[in-house]
Write an enzyme that holds these catalytic residues in place. Structure first.
Site, mmCIF file in Angstrom:
data_model
loop_
_atom_site.group_PDB
_atom_site.id
_atom_site.type_symbol
_atom_site.label_atom_id
_atom_site.label_comp_id
_atom_site.label_asym_id
_atom_site.label_seq_id
_atom_site.Cartn_x
_atom_site.Cartn_y
_atom_site.Cartn_z
ATOM 1 N N ASP A 107 0.827 -1.209 0.000
ATOM 2 C CA ASP A 107 0.000 0.000 0.000
ATOM 3 C C ASP A 107 0.863 1.262 0.000
ATOM 4 O O ASP A 107 0.695 2.161 -0.831
ATOM 5 C CB ASP A 107 -0.877 0.052 1.262
ATOM 6 C CG ASP A 107 -2.097 -0.826 1.193
ATOM 7 O OD1 ASP A 107 -3.045 -0.464 0.508
ATOM 8 O OD2 ASP A 107 -2.084 -1.889 1.850
ATOM 9 N N GLU A 115 -4.441 7.353 0.819
ATOM 10 C CA GLU A 115 -5.010 6.784 2.040
ATOM 11 C C GLU A 115 -3.964 6.600 3.128
ATOM 12 O O GLU A 115 -4.240 6.791 4.307
ATOM 13 C CB GLU A 115 -5.649 5.425 1.727
ATOM 14 C CG GLU A 115 -6.164 4.719 2.971
ATOM 15 C CD GLU A 115 -6.743 3.343 2.687
ATOM 16 O OE1 GLU A 115 -7.309 2.758 3.622
ATOM 17 O OE2 GLU A 115 -6.630 2.864 1.556
ATOM 18 N N ASP A 160 -6.004 5.410 -3.878
ATOM 19 C CA ASP A 160 -6.129 4.269 -2.968
ATOM 20 C C ASP A 160 -5.216 3.191 -3.543
ATOM 21 O O ASP A 160 -5.562 2.538 -4.533
ATOM 22 C CB ASP A 160 -7.563 3.762 -2.871
ATOM 23 C CG ASP A 160 -7.740 2.779 -1.716
ATOM 24 O OD1 ASP A 160 -6.724 2.233 -1.258
ATOM 25 O OD2 ASP A 160 -8.882 2.554 -1.281
ATOM 26 N N ILE A 167 -4.100 0.169 -2.609
ATOM 27 C CA ILE A 167 -4.701 -1.163 -2.654
ATOM 28 C C ILE A 167 -6.026 -1.075 -1.921
ATOM 29 O O ILE A 167 -6.070 -1.044 -0.691
ATOM 30 C CB ILE A 167 -3.809 -2.238 -2.013
ATOM 31 C CG1 ILE A 167 -2.519 -2.421 -2.806
ATOM 32 C CG2 ILE A 167 -4.556 -3.571 -1.935
ATOM 33 C CD1 ILE A 167 -1.602 -3.502 -2.267
ATOM 34 N N ASP A 168 -7.113 -1.004 -2.674
ATOM 35 C CA ASP A 168 -8.438 -1.019 -2.064
ATOM 36 C C ASP A 168 -8.810 -2.469 -1.809
ATOM 37 O O ASP A 168 -8.585 -3.337 -2.653
ATOM 38 C CB ASP A 168 -9.453 -0.367 -3.009
ATOM 39 C CG ASP A 168 -10.822 -0.252 -2.367
ATOM 40 O OD1 ASP A 168 -10.905 0.324 -1.266
ATOM 41 O OD2 ASP A 168 -11.800 -0.757 -2.949
ATOM 42 N N THR A 225 -7.711 -4.118 1.203
ATOM 43 C CA THR A 225 -6.450 -4.675 1.708
ATOM 44 C C THR A 225 -6.660 -6.014 2.402
ATOM 45 O O THR A 225 -5.838 -6.927 2.264
ATOM 46 C CB THR A 225 -5.777 -3.688 2.681
ATOM 47 O OG1 THR A 225 -5.665 -2.411 2.051
ATOM 48 C CG2 THR A 225 -4.402 -4.168 3.081
ATOM 49 N N ASP A 272 -11.581 6.255 -2.152
ATOM 50 C CA ASP A 272 -12.370 5.122 -2.651
ATOM 51 C C ASP A 272 -13.220 5.491 -3.861
ATOM 52 O O ASP A 272 -13.494 4.643 -4.710
ATOM 53 C CB ASP A 272 -13.325 4.604 -1.564
ATOM 54 C CG ASP A 272 -12.624 3.957 -0.392
ATOM 55 O OD1 ASP A 272 -11.756 3.094 -0.637
ATOM 56 O OD2 ASP A 272 -12.938 4.302 0.761
#
Length: 360
Positions: free
Chosen positions: A53, A78, A155, A157-158, A160, A299
């Protein structure tokens, strides 16, 4: 190189980093760190961040900031760049000017795992060009953008938790995955800072196409919505049959779900805000609705820009119901990170009036 193409290539590089981190279970276990305090999403008992991330976010910031310096101070994400290594030392992740500088920083995080640090640094500094068949025609008009008025929400890695968990679990609805790697997305959204309107979106699925064990190919979707230009690569056939589908979080309120059922929607449940919005983009679902304030600007900015390019949008759930008209989510305030009023995402805006009347 246009901003759009730069972001597409960044999304592919992000996907490569995500896959490298995920390909080794021992490495993945070293990289996972539980979020706490202000970083934590209060909807979940546990909320994790990974080195993937943080590294992806900082890589995108570095690449876009280098090529488009007017945007450098307005690239938001994020994740905090701060990480605690296996020795308990706090390390700030930074992409160096050279591969060796980045590798040295990553070694600090990984507690001396030189090989892993070197492999990740190689991916960060690699020359990457996305070559997927579905890329489409990149519009040249984007060269006229005022970069000093643009901001980005990332984002990296949405979903996670799904990234950590692994294999995908498929639903009974064609094209819709309930949980797992297929729900993981990389989200890069560009908005105008003076109006807060999203104008460019990239949604990439690093694990969309499994080639063989631990080998995947990216699926990538983009959209541009400007006053004089709408362009995208999201050409999907409409679903067969007349049944409408709504896609939801498994934690959605029972009374909301019943109200949607009463409108003759079938209900699908899936992980990942970006993934659920993508299902609307791909026409696997007609509406993504969330009544809670558990998503954030990172997001929604990217999928909202794509939906706008397709004639749809993502709307503020509470304000739209209160006003009985569609009120789009806006990004003019970068301090207010949470979509506190929930959301309604549609590709077909003609569906919204009926939904608002039913939910009032």
């Amino acid at each position: 190189m246009t901003l759009l193409l730069t972001l597409i290539n960044c999304a592919e590089k992000a996907s490569n980093i995500a896959r490298v981190c995920r390909s080794n279970e021992k490495l993945l276990s070293l990289l996972v760190q539980e979020k706490s305090g202000a970083e934590k999403n209060q909807r979940f008992d546990q909320d994790f961040k990974t080195l993937a991330d943080v590294l992806i976010q900082e890589t995108i910031k570095h690449e876009v900031g280098t090529q488009f310096p007017d945007m450098r101070e307005h690239i938001l994400g994020e994740e905090s760049p701060n990480f605690t290594n296996t020795n308990g030392q706090k390390v700030s992740i930074a992409v160096g000017a050279t591969e060796s500088e980045t590798a040295a920083c990553l070694e600090e995080v990984l507690g001396g795992f030189e090989g892993a640090a070197a492999a990740l640094a190689t991916e960060v500094h690699a020359e990457v060009a996305y070559k997927g068949e579905e890329l489409g025609d990149i519009p040249a008009q984007l060269d006229q953008l005022d970069y000093s008025n643009l901001g980005i929400w990332i984002d990296p890695i949405d979903a996670t938790a799904e990234y950590i968990a692994g294999d995908s679990i498929f639903s009974s609805f064609p094209g819709i995955t309930s949980a797992g790697l297929d729900c993981v997305t990389v989200l890069i959204g560009v908005y105008k800072r003076d109006s807060g309107v999203p104008i460019i979106g990239i949604v990439a699925q690093p694990f969309a196409k499994k080639l063989q064990e631990n080998s995947y190919q990216t699926a990538l979707y983009w959209g541009v919505c400007l006053p004089t230009l709408k362009a995208h690569n999201c050409f999907f056939k409409e679903r067969e049959g007349s049944q409408r589908i709504g896609i939801f979080s498994s934690s959605e309120q029972a009374n909301i779900l019943q109200s949607i059922r009463d409108l003759n929607y079938e209900l699908a449940f899936s992980a990942g805000a970006g993934h659920k919005a993508l299902k609307v983009i791909c026409q696997d679902a007609d509406v993504y609705l969330l009544s809670k304030g558990s998503t954030f600007k990172w997001d929604t900015c990217a999928p909202q820009a794509i939906l706008r390019a397709l004639g749809g949008d993502i709307y503020d759930y509470v304000e739209s119901i209160n006003q009985q008209q569609a009120v789009p989510i806006n990004y003019i305030s970068k301090e207010d990170k949470c979509n506190t009023n929930g959301l309604i995402a549609v590709r077909n805006p003609n569906l919204v009036k009926e939904l608002l009347e039913q939910l009032a």
